[in-house]
Design an enzyme around this catalytic site. Structure first.
Site, short mmCIF file in Angstrom:
data_model
loop_
_atom_site.label_atom_id
_atom_site.label_comp_id
_atom_site.label_asym_id
_atom_site.label_seq_id
_atom_site.Cartn_x
_atom_site.Cartn_y
_atom_site.Cartn_z
N GLU A 1 -9.69 6.13 0.29
CA GLU A 1 -9.37 4.70 0.12
C GLU A 1 -9.62 4.40 -1.35
OE1 GLU A 1 -7.94 2.79 2.17
OE2 GLU A 1 -8.45 3.33 4.23
N GLU B 1 0.82 -1.22 0.00
CA GLU B 1 0.00 0.00 0.00
C GLU B 1 0.85 1.27 0.00
OE1 GLU B 1 -2.51 0.68 3.42
OE2 GLU B 1 -3.06 2.64 2.62
ZN LIG Z 1 -3.71 2.89 4.76
#
Ligand SMILES: [Zn+2]
Length: 496
Positions: A461, A342
């Site tokens: 997100e 990520e």
């Molecule tokens: Zn994160």
């Protein structure tokens, strides 16, 4: 039937043109002709309509034009340019349209020939010439025509940038502009200082323009400088006290357009900023943001001040500071899945977002630009220190169930709740349409960085690295560019 056929397209066009836009962009008006001569004429016609007196200088004699500009303000006379040997056709027509009765030529015959002078006189216009044997002497002559002022600007006569940037300042303060070189005061200038009773001098430009030793020889000197011409124009704007209700912006490397911009800004009592013509200079953005300027006039064609720079002025994000926080970093990989870490996905997207937002006219600050780690508290502090208008934290999601997928935006209600929600609502649908992911909508959550950032803040997100569908999307450069563009559009739209 014929009536309908003829009128329908006109009707449709009318509707298209008059659809009211609920959300307004900034206003940008362009005054630009096909040549420098035409641009100056256009500017004069729009600003004056008619002008009994006009000042004319040679089209490339910038020093003469700079010296002439404060006189143009005092005489309420537009400044036009001409070719040296012939009166330029556009300028000739301009003099007729402006119903001009008197022309003051500033500069000697090497700049505006006797023939050109005669061509002006043939229009039934009375012509007077202010000139000396050098640019210093010409500037001194112009100063002698102005209302007496005990203060004069002293500018390097060979550094056009300094003089051009100072036109609106000099005009507003009613100061003449006198020239020097970098290290010695020319005889014409020192004589003018004595004969005009100049008690105070303001030097424009840094020590490379006018040395410290020369500065110290001037009467009661002070100095206004900048690290470049853009910064100088901002520093001068801060000192003029002129209105920023709308602001003149010109390409600081296009002398003729910038001089016209200076003259017009003085006439209208507005600030004049010099910028890079391709993309707005950082100093200019900062000043625009600090003054919340939303209305601009640019001088020159698109080859002078580009359409890109004009679009940046038009974008309500211009001069706004966006803090971009790529989540995680270094030892903290964040979520992992499908070969993705990520922290890397976040940095990649954040970097693209940074470039797109800067391209749109914003100022950007990133919490990290490489694989480094900041605590959540440090990220919040960096955002506060940047005095950011908004805070955007970029993340990617994870779930034990690999079928979980989609895009969501979080905000928190602690600070700036309504604006944070509005920011989230502007960004979320654009992310979804850019990526083609499932819309998981706008949600609230007390994530640290959005809970403790006091400016409007959101946490994005972008997708689930644990989802094969989303991971495939997040691996594609074109998708990430589209995502960055979508977020940028959302941010711009938020500032409307
Ligand atoms: Zn994160």
């Amino acid at each position: 039937m014929k009536f309908i056929i003829k009128c329908l397209p006109v009707f449709i066009l009318g509707v298209i043109l008059f659809v009211p836009s609920a959300l307004a962009d900034n206003t940008v008006k362009r005054i630009g002709g096909s040549t420098r001569y035409d641009t100056a004429v256009l500017a004069a016609k729009q600003s004056w309509g008619e002008a009994k007196t006009v000042i004319i200088t040679g089209g490339t004699s910038y020093a003469d034009a700079i010296a002439a500009a404060p006189l143009s303000y005092q005489k309420n006379a537009p400044l036009l340019f001409t070719n040296k040997d012939q009166l330029s056709a556009g300028t000739k027509k301009g003099l007729i349209d402006l119903k001009t009765k008197n022309v003051i030529i500033v500069g000697g015959t090497p700049a505006v020939s006797k023939n050109t002078e005669n061509q002006i006189a043939k229009l039934g216009i009375s012509v007077k010439r202010l000139s000396g044997s050098t640019r210093y002497a010409t500037a001194a002559k112009v100063a002698g025509e102005m209302t007496r002022s005990s203060t004069a600007l002293v500018v390097n006569g060979f550094v056009d940038a300094d003089g051009m940037a100072a036109i609106s300042y000099a005009s507003a303060k009613k100061y003449p502009i006198l020239f020097t070189n970098d290290s010695t005061l020319n005889g014409s200038t020192s004589n003018a200082i004595k004969s005009l009773g100049i008690k105070n001098t303001i030097v424009i430009g840094g020590t490379s323009s006018i040395s410290s030793s020369l500065y110290n020889k001037l009467p009661n000197p002070s100095r206004i400088s900048g690290k470049n011409r853009y910064n100088l124009s901002v520093n001068l704007a801060k000192k003029t006290g002129l209105s920023t209700g709308y602001t003149f912006v010109t390409n600081g490397f296009k002398e003729a357009d910038t001089i016209v911009g200076g003259v017009l800004s003085a006439k209208q009592g507005r600030v004049h900023l010099l910028t890079n013509g391709d993309s707005l200079s950082k100093d200019v953005r900062t000043y625009i943001g600090s003054k919340n300027i939303t209305s601009f006039t640019v001088i020159g064609s698109a080859s002078s001040l580009s359409n890109n720079a004009a679009s940046q002025l038009k974008n309500p994000v211009v001069g706004k500071t966006v803090f971009i926080d790529p989540g995680h970093g270094y030892q903290d990989s964040g979520a992992t899945g499908n070969g993705l870490l990520e922290k890397n996905v976040n940095l990649d997207i954040a970097t693209r977002l940074n470039n797109q937002l800067y391209g749109a006219g914003a100022l950007t600050v990133m919490s990290r630009k490489g694989d480094t780690f900041d605590s959540l508290e440090e990220r919040v502090n960096k955002g506060a220190k940047a005095n950011a208008d908004i805070f955007i934290s970029v993340h990617a999601n994870a779930n034990d169930n690999s079928s979980a997928n989609g895009t969501e935006t979080y905000y928190d209600k602690t600070y700036q709740s309504a604006n944070s929600l509005r920011l989230a609502q502007n960004i979320q649908p654009r992310m979804v349409s850019a990526l083609g992911t499932r819309d998981r909508s706008v949600k609230t959550a007390g994530f640290y960085v959005i809970k403790y950032s006091k400016m409007p803040s959101v946490l994005l997100e972008t997708g689930f690295v644990t989802s094969p569908i989303d991971a495939n999307i997040l691996k594609q450069s074109t998708k990430k560019d589209r995502l960055a563009a979508g977020i940028t559009q959302g941010v711009s739209s938020y500032f409307r």
